[in-house]
Design an enzyme around this catalytic site. Structure first.
Site, PDB file in Angstrom:
ATOM      1  N   SER A  29       0.842  -1.205   0.000  1.00 13.64           N
ATOM      2  CA  SER A  29       0.000   0.000   0.000  1.00 13.64           C
ATOM      3  C   SER A  29       0.868   1.242   0.000  1.00 13.64           C
ATOM      4  O   SER A  29       1.675   1.442   0.921  1.00 13.64           O
ATOM      5  CB  SER A  29      -0.895   0.032   1.238  1.00 13.64           C
ATOM      6  OG  SER A  29      -1.453   1.334   1.368  1.00 13.64           O
ATOM      7  N   HIS A  83      -1.376  -1.225  -4.245  1.00 14.09           N
ATOM      8  CA  HIS A  83      -2.618  -0.933  -3.508  1.00 14.09           C
ATOM      9  C   HIS A  83      -2.671   0.563  -3.217  1.00 14.09           C
ATOM     10  O   HIS A  83      -1.738   1.136  -2.652  1.00 14.09           O
ATOM     11  CB  HIS A  83      -2.638  -1.745  -2.219  1.00 14.09           C
ATOM     12  CG  HIS A  83      -3.923  -1.646  -1.466  1.00 14.09           C
ATOM     13  ND1 HIS A  83      -5.051  -2.368  -1.810  1.00 14.09           N
ATOM     14  CD2 HIS A  83      -4.278  -0.906  -0.388  1.00 14.09           C
ATOM     15  CE1 HIS A  83      -6.036  -2.089  -0.969  1.00 14.09           C
ATOM     16  NE2 HIS A  83      -5.593  -1.200  -0.093  1.00 14.09           N
ATOM     17  N   ASP A 116      -4.786   3.556  -1.505  1.00 15.99           N
ATOM     18  CA  ASP A 116      -5.789   3.851  -0.483  1.00 15.99           C
ATOM     19  C   ASP A 116      -6.269   5.286  -0.602  1.00 15.99           C
ATOM     20  O   ASP A 116      -5.524   6.224  -0.299  1.00 15.99           O
ATOM     21  CB  ASP A 116      -5.186   3.631   0.911  1.00 15.99           C
ATOM     22  CG  ASP A 116      -5.039   2.164   1.244  1.00 15.99           C
ATOM     23  OD1 ASP A 116      -6.031   1.426   1.107  1.00 15.99           O
ATOM     24  OD2 ASP A 116      -3.929   1.751   1.647  1.00 15.99           O
ATOM     25  N   MET A 134      -8.782   8.099   0.757  1.00 16.67           N
ATOM     26  CA  MET A 134      -9.549   8.413   1.972  1.00 16.67           C
ATOM     27  C   MET A 134     -10.060   9.844   1.908  1.00 16.67           C
ATOM     28  O   MET A 134      -9.340  10.746   1.486  1.00 16.67           O
ATOM     29  CB  MET A 134      -8.653   8.271   3.201  1.00 16.67           C
ATOM     30  CG  MET A 134      -8.032   6.903   3.341  1.00 16.67           C
ATOM     31  SD  MET A 134      -6.937   6.868   4.765  1.00 16.67           S
ATOM     32  CE  MET A 134      -6.450   5.142   4.742  1.00 16.67           C
ATOM     33  N   HIS A 152      -8.510   1.187  -3.581  1.00 16.09           N
ATOM     34  CA  HIS A 152      -9.399   0.956  -2.435  1.00 16.09           C
ATOM     35  C   HIS A 152     -10.022   2.303  -2.047  1.00 16.09           C
ATOM     36  O   HIS A 152      -9.345   3.147  -1.459  1.00 16.09           O
ATOM     37  CB  HIS A 152      -8.558   0.369  -1.288  1.00 16.09           C
ATOM     38  CG  HIS A 152      -9.296   0.124  -0.027  1.00 16.09           C
ATOM     39  ND1 HIS A 152      -8.657  -0.183   1.156  1.00 16.09           N
ATOM     40  CD2 HIS A 152     -10.625   0.133   0.259  1.00 16.09           C
ATOM     41  CE1 HIS A 152      -9.554  -0.355   2.111  1.00 16.09           C
ATOM     42  NE2 HIS A 152     -10.746  -0.154   1.595  1.00 16.09           N
ATOM     43  N   MET A 185     -12.074   4.528   0.114  1.00 21.25           N
ATOM     44  CA  MET A 185     -12.691   4.718   1.439  1.00 21.25           C
ATOM     45  C   MET A 185     -13.338   6.092   1.429  1.00 21.25           C
ATOM     46  O   MET A 185     -12.912   7.019   2.126  1.00 21.25           O
ATOM     47  CB  MET A 185     -11.614   4.585   2.520  1.00 21.25           C
ATOM     48  CG  MET A 185     -11.137   3.144   2.683  1.00 21.25           C
ATOM     49  SD  MET A 185      -9.572   3.008   3.566  1.00 21.25           S
ATOM     50  CE  MET A 185      -8.447   3.208   2.182  1.00 21.25           C
ATOM     51  N   MET A 231     -11.510  -6.191   5.474  1.00 17.01           N
ATOM     52  CA  MET A 231     -10.696  -5.267   6.272  1.00 17.01           C
ATOM     53  C   MET A 231     -10.383  -5.931   7.608  1.00 17.01           C
ATOM     54  O   MET A 231     -11.294  -6.307   8.351  1.00 17.01           O
ATOM     55  CB  MET A 231     -11.448  -3.959   6.541  1.00 17.01           C
ATOM     56  CG  MET A 231     -11.563  -3.003   5.374  1.00 17.01           C
ATOM     57  SD  MET A 231      -9.995  -2.544   4.600  1.00 17.01           S
ATOM     58  CE  MET A 231      -9.047  -1.880   5.982  1.00 17.01           C
ATOM     59  N   ASP A 264      -6.687  -6.743   4.167  1.00 17.77           N
ATOM     60  CA  ASP A 264      -6.050  -5.428   4.266  1.00 17.77           C
ATOM     61  C   ASP A 264      -6.065  -4.945   5.707  1.00 17.77           C
ATOM     62  O   ASP A 264      -7.133  -4.732   6.282  1.00 17.77           O
ATOM     63  CB  ASP A 264      -6.834  -4.460   3.357  1.00 17.77           C
ATOM     64  CG  ASP A 264      -6.207  -3.080   3.273  1.00 17.77           C
ATOM     65  OD1 ASP A 264      -5.125  -2.861   3.843  1.00 17.77           O
ATOM     66  OD2 ASP A 264      -6.836  -2.217   2.616  1.00 17.77           O
TER      67      ASP A 264
HETATM   68  C1  DX5 Z   1      -6.165   1.133   5.988  1.00 17.10           C
HETATM   69  C2  DX5 Z   1      -5.752   0.925   4.554  1.00 17.10           C
HETATM   70  C3  DX5 Z   1      -4.674  -0.068   4.426  1.00 17.10           C
HETATM   71  C4  DX5 Z   1      -3.389   0.336   5.075  1.00 17.10           C
HETATM   72  C5  DX5 Z   1      -2.687  -0.898   5.491  1.00 17.10           C
HETATM   73  O1  DX5 Z   1      -7.258   1.958   6.048  1.00 17.10           O
HETATM   74  O2  DX5 Z   1      -6.856   0.464   3.769  1.00 17.10           O
HETATM   75  O3  DX5 Z   1      -4.455  -0.442   3.072  1.00 17.10           O
HETATM   76  O4  DX5 Z   1      -2.559   1.101   4.258  1.00 17.10           O
HETATM   77  O5  DX5 Z   1      -1.592  -0.546   6.258  1.00 17.10           O
HETATM   78  P1  DX5 Z   1      -0.897  -1.575   7.212  1.00 17.10           P
HETATM   79  O6  DX5 Z   1      -0.437  -2.725   6.367  1.00 17.10           O
HETATM   80  O7  DX5 Z   1       0.223  -0.802   7.798  1.00 17.10           O
HETATM   81  O8  DX5 Z   1      -1.915  -2.017   8.239  1.00 17.10           O
HETATM   82 ZN    ZN Z   2      -6.476  -0.453   1.689  1.00 16.97          ZN
END
Ligand code: DX5
Ligand code: ZN
Length: 226
Positions: free
Chosen positions: A11, A36, A38, A40, A69, A71, A140, A176
């Site tokens: 990620s 990956h 993320d 947000m 991903h 969010m 998750m 994840d």
């Molecule tokens: C969390 C993200 C993850 C995150 C994982 O909200 O969706 O993808 O980056 O990070 P680690 O592997 O450090 O838990």
């Molecule tokens: Zn993620």
């Protein structure tokens, strides 16, 4: 256990954003299968990361699968932006809106793979009526919003349930949050085949460590259980 190929998906949330293009290149050279990404929004989750323009800026550095991903809520208004910015898989949260089926159909209609993510408190049954509209299910294993959290042990039960729901369908099962070389074997044994790892790969942001760290997760995931 899944018979689908194992994929390690670092990620970029834990990358050094000042050197993001190089961080993506380095992770590809180190053996990443998927990238990956993320996204947000500070609304669906209590943190803001980056959006489609940032993703588009690094699309040129690799042909690897961009595993996006989202969010964010709402989602539908932004799906076309992420498709145009070069996403290969677009995953929306089951909790992000009232019309999950519509979102999955919209993603597929743009020629992208459609994923659905489940927060830790959301049961696998939430997706049983849309499972044939999915190319990927994301369990998750932390509450989304931040890297570096601890894996929630109950997630293993949920991974087993998701694997049972998927059955023989052509669907990836991704996990994840808090994935490390120490728990990768249990996660894969429960039925996952795509492992996201943020801090376990990018932590410290030293490119010399990325290859050995990805290898450690892959070796743990594929080693036979004693
Ligand atoms: C969390 C993200 C993850 C995150 C994982 O909200 O969706 O993808 O980056 O990070 P680690 O592997 O450090 O838990
Ligand atoms: Zn993620």
């Amino acid at each position: 256990m899944s018979n689908r190929p194992l994929r390690i998906a670092p990620s970029i949330l834990s990358a050094d954003f000042a050197r993001l293009g190089q961080e993506v290149k380095d992770i590809v050279d180190a053996g990443a299968d998927y990238i990956h990404i993320d996204v947000m929004d500070g609304h669906f989750v209590p943190n803001i990361s980056f959006g489609a323009p940032v993703m588009k800026a690094v699309r040129g550095v690799t042909d690897k699968v961009f595993d996006v991903h989202l969010m964010i809520a709402p989602t539908d208004a932004y799906l076309a932006d992420f498709a145009a910015a070069g996403a290969d898989i677009i995953t929306v949260h089951a909790e992000a809106g009232p019309h999950l089926h519509r979102s999955l159909q919209a993603i597929r209609a743009m020629g992208k793979k459609a994923g659905v993510a489940l927060n830790p408190a959301t049961p696998v049954s939430a997706i049983q009526h849309v499972i044939d509209d999915c190319d990927l299910v994301l369990v998750m294993s932390v509450n989304p919003g931040f890297g570096g959290q601890n894996f929630i042990p109950e997630s293993l039960n949920k991974i087993r349930q998701a694997r049972a729901l998927i059955g023989g369908r052509d669907i990836d099962l991704e996990v994840d949050g808090g994935v490390t070389a120490a728990n990768a074997n249990d996660i894969v044994a429960a039925g996952a085949n795509v492992l996201v790892a943020g801090s376990a790969v990018y932590g410290g942001n030293d490119p010399a460590t990325y290859g050995p760290r990805i290898k450690a997760i892959r070796d743990a995931a594929t080693s036979l259980r004693a």
